[in-house]
Design a protein around this motif. Sequence first.
Motif, PDB file in Angstrom:
ATOM      1  N   CYS A   1     -96.197  70.576  66.553  1.00  0.00           N
ATOM      2  CA  CYS A   1     -95.809  71.986  66.460  1.00  0.00           C
ATOM      3  C   CYS A   1     -96.896  72.750  65.711  1.00  0.00           C
ATOM      4  O   CYS A   1     -97.426  72.256  64.713  1.00  0.00           O
TER       5      CYS A   1
ATOM      6  N   ASP B   1     -96.500  75.399  63.940  1.00  0.00           N
ATOM      7  CA  ASP B   1     -95.987  76.153  62.783  1.00  0.00           C
ATOM      8  C   ASP B   1     -95.854  75.294  61.539  1.00  0.00           C
ATOM      9  O   ASP B   1     -95.172  74.272  61.542  1.00  0.00           O
ATOM     10  N   GLN B   2     -96.494  75.746  60.457  1.00  0.00           N
ATOM     11  CA  GLN B   2     -96.266  75.156  59.139  1.00  0.00           C
ATOM     12  C   GLN B   2     -94.767  75.284  58.834  1.00  0.00           C
ATOM     13  O   GLN B   2     -94.114  76.195  59.307  1.00  0.00           O
ATOM     14  N   ASN B   3     -94.249  74.380  58.022  1.00  0.00           N
ATOM     15  CA  ASN B   3     -92.848  74.482  57.579  1.00  0.00           C
ATOM     16  C   ASN B   3     -91.833  74.465  58.719  1.00  0.00           C
ATOM     17  O   ASN B   3     -90.796  75.100  58.635  1.00  0.00           O
ATOM     18  N   SER B   4     -92.149  73.770  59.771  1.00  0.00           N
ATOM     19  CA  SER B   4     -91.165  73.664  60.858  1.00  0.00           C
ATOM     20  C   SER B   4     -89.939  72.895  60.376  1.00  0.00           C
ATOM     21  O   SER B   4     -90.074  71.887  59.679  1.00  0.00           O
TER      22      SER B   4
ATOM     23  N   PHE C   1     -89.815  69.009  60.601  1.00  0.00           N
ATOM     24  CA  PHE C   1     -90.728  68.139  59.840  1.00  0.00           C
ATOM     25  C   PHE C   1     -89.984  67.321  58.782  1.00  0.00           C
ATOM     26  O   PHE C   1     -90.327  66.174  58.512  1.00  0.00           O
TER      27      PHE C   1
ATOM     28  N   TYR D   1     -95.531  64.065  61.757  1.00  0.00           N
ATOM     29  CA  TYR D   1     -95.721  65.298  62.518  1.00  0.00           C
ATOM     30  C   TYR D   1     -97.190  65.680  62.566  1.00  0.00           C
ATOM     31  O   TYR D   1     -97.994  65.234  61.753  1.00  0.00           O
ATOM     32  N   THR D   2     -97.509  66.504  63.559  1.00  0.00           N
ATOM     33  CA  THR D   2     -98.853  67.043  63.740  1.00  0.00           C
ATOM     34  C   THR D   2     -98.738  68.563  63.791  1.00  0.00           C
ATOM     35  O   THR D   2     -97.916  69.081  64.547  1.00  0.00           O
ATOM     36  N   ILE D   3     -99.537  69.246  62.973  1.00  0.00           N
ATOM     37  CA  ILE D   3     -99.590  70.703  63.044  1.00  0.00           C
ATOM     38  C   ILE D   3    -100.854  71.080  63.804  1.00  0.00           C
ATOM     39  O   ILE D   3    -101.968  70.868  63.306  1.00  0.00           O
TER      40      ILE D   3
END
Lengths: 364, 364
Positions: A40, A42-45, A48, A54-56
């Motif tokens: 995703c 978006d930071q702070n999804s 997570f 996870y991969t940002i």
Amino acid sequence: MSNDTRLIPGNTVGILGGGQLARMLSLSAASLGLKTHIFCPDQNSPAFDVATTYTIAPYDDLAALDVFAAACSVVTYEFENVPGHTASHLAAKIPVRPGVRALEVSQDRYNEKEFLRSAGVAIADYATVDSDDDLTAALERFDGIGVLKTRRFGYDGKGQVMIRSAADAKDAFDKIRKVPAVLEKLIPFDREVSVIVARDLDGTCVAYDIAENHHEHHILKTSTIPAHVSTQTAKTARDMAMRIASSLDYVGVMGVEMFLSGSGEIEDILVNEIAPRVHNSGHWTEDACLTSQFEQHMRAVAGWQLGSGERHSNVVMENLIGRDCERWPQIMADPSARLHLYGKEETRPGRKMGHVNRIKPKTC
Amino acid sequence: MSNDTRLIPGNTVGILGGGQLARMLSLSAASLGLKTHIFCPDQNSPAFDVATTYTIAPYDDLAALDVFAAACSVVTYEFENVPGHTASHLAAKIPVRPGVRALEVSQDRYNEKEFLRSAGVAIADYATVDSDDDLTAALERFDGIGVLKTRRFGYDGKGQVMIRSAADAKDAFDKIRKVPAVLEKLIPFDREVSVIVARDLDGTCVAYDIAENHHEHHILKTSTIPAHVSTQTAKTARDMAMRIASSLDYVGVMGVEMFLSGSGEIEDILVNEIAPRVHNSGHWTEDACLTSQFEQHMRAVAGWQLGSGERHSNVVMENLIGRDCERWPQIMADPSARLHLYGKEETRPGRKMGHVNRIKPKTC
């Protein structure tokens, strides 16, 4: 990539998107002993917090997608607007379920309608609109009344213009910025219902009970189960949903929205749209069924057998939108209620912050 | 630390221990919008996959504990053998729930029995054994028959010696390496049952329905609900569990194991032991109740109101021990079953790898 891949517990399911649907998918995956990897930008999804990893990165970062694909056994998604090249890039390396075809169909209203018509389910009449002239011609066909919708990127009432008069029609195409659109014939309907259907790799379908949906400001507010529909209508609706899933050779959970008019044995059903993912109007399954839509989706994309979709309780799901979530203490004080919060840091108007399922003993 | 701390969604609950109980607690915390921080010395702890964050450090690493405490709003634990100085070090900085007293009582069989007796619940007669002479004297009192148990660190039948004869008695104290012990009078019982009870910060208790437990090789194999006990016995058992929780000024979920003898209205109940945490014999609550024991524990330690403990279905929980977990495809094919796997990488004999809840419509 091989379409018959079947996972074993301990394998990793990749999920494109990190919102509340990915979050609830991750929770269900964990119960089944599966790991999850969220991709995703978006930071702070919200997802997570509960995913194994996870991969940002942006959805068009091919190098990041390659690393992601290498770390997963199968990839799924929580939203239908996954960019087409993201899905096809991944699909060349790893099974993507429900699949690229489901995305192509559901990302474009015109494709979706053409597909639904070919699948043999009833839908409202429609016409493509690529110009003001197209709109004029289409309105003439539909007695001057219709809903103009952009072909792509519409949700929660966005990208839609209601046309009931010549005045409405005048600037309607401008309002949607002259992007490719469809005009839908306006159907007077009494209720909106939906069916959550799951289909596994072997083609077996499980359809949940039909839900009766109530919207506020174009956003789903409540889903009530059982819906107040006849046995025949319920059967027809579920059959339609299963036919749609089968026609798409679909693997996973899909939400099918329908309009209902009339009452009693003579109800008419038209399919409104499909969502190739777990669906807000299926959140009730978490607390009223042994197998939730989230677990069902994970089982399907893992190549596993589906669970029972039987319902053990009556239920009303209420979305907590914006500041609704501030009512959490009152909701927790209701012994019939189960609260679900999505862990979003910022409360914004119209933002889905959580939901609550209120259950009662099953009556039918 | 302040004992009336109440959390809000978005706060972090620290959990000591990273096994399957911490994993299931983390999943429930996430549904409520809480974050979790696991503290566990073991690499690859099952709870890490679903926790918001985690710390790998020994329980006596005070610096790591300080960082952990600073990052959390409250601390709980998934096992009763948390070292006393770990709990007291944390408790000086942050609320620890259920609390240090619950640990002190449950970590030592003698303390536990003294406490239970003082709480006014029935237990089997017992005597402390610190020497061979103590054992001889105690056996004389109990007609030569009893179970010798170490005061500390016993679970799943470990640290126990059954004494039915003079020959058994001869080397019994040696067998437990002459550590401080208690001799319990041997009670002929027909069934083992348990009650899962929750108590909140305001002293309100919720007791779940009584479960009938069956063990294999000293490890819980199944819990069946409803148990085959009289209404009066069920009420007495739940009252006992609530009395125990109240006497400890307990906050959280507790498992209370009991022995039952006789049948019909004349059943006798003796409390066997308590576990100051969510309990294996309460795993059925996840699929047969609106509020699971895991959510209930999180609500209690967060300082929130408890949810309903009502049961909507009948249920049999089966533990998947060692290679039992290889049956996962067959379990998923059973429409009455919901599978729970703990994500453990290595299957070992006797290791709890998962469980399955099989539900049926509620009969009583």
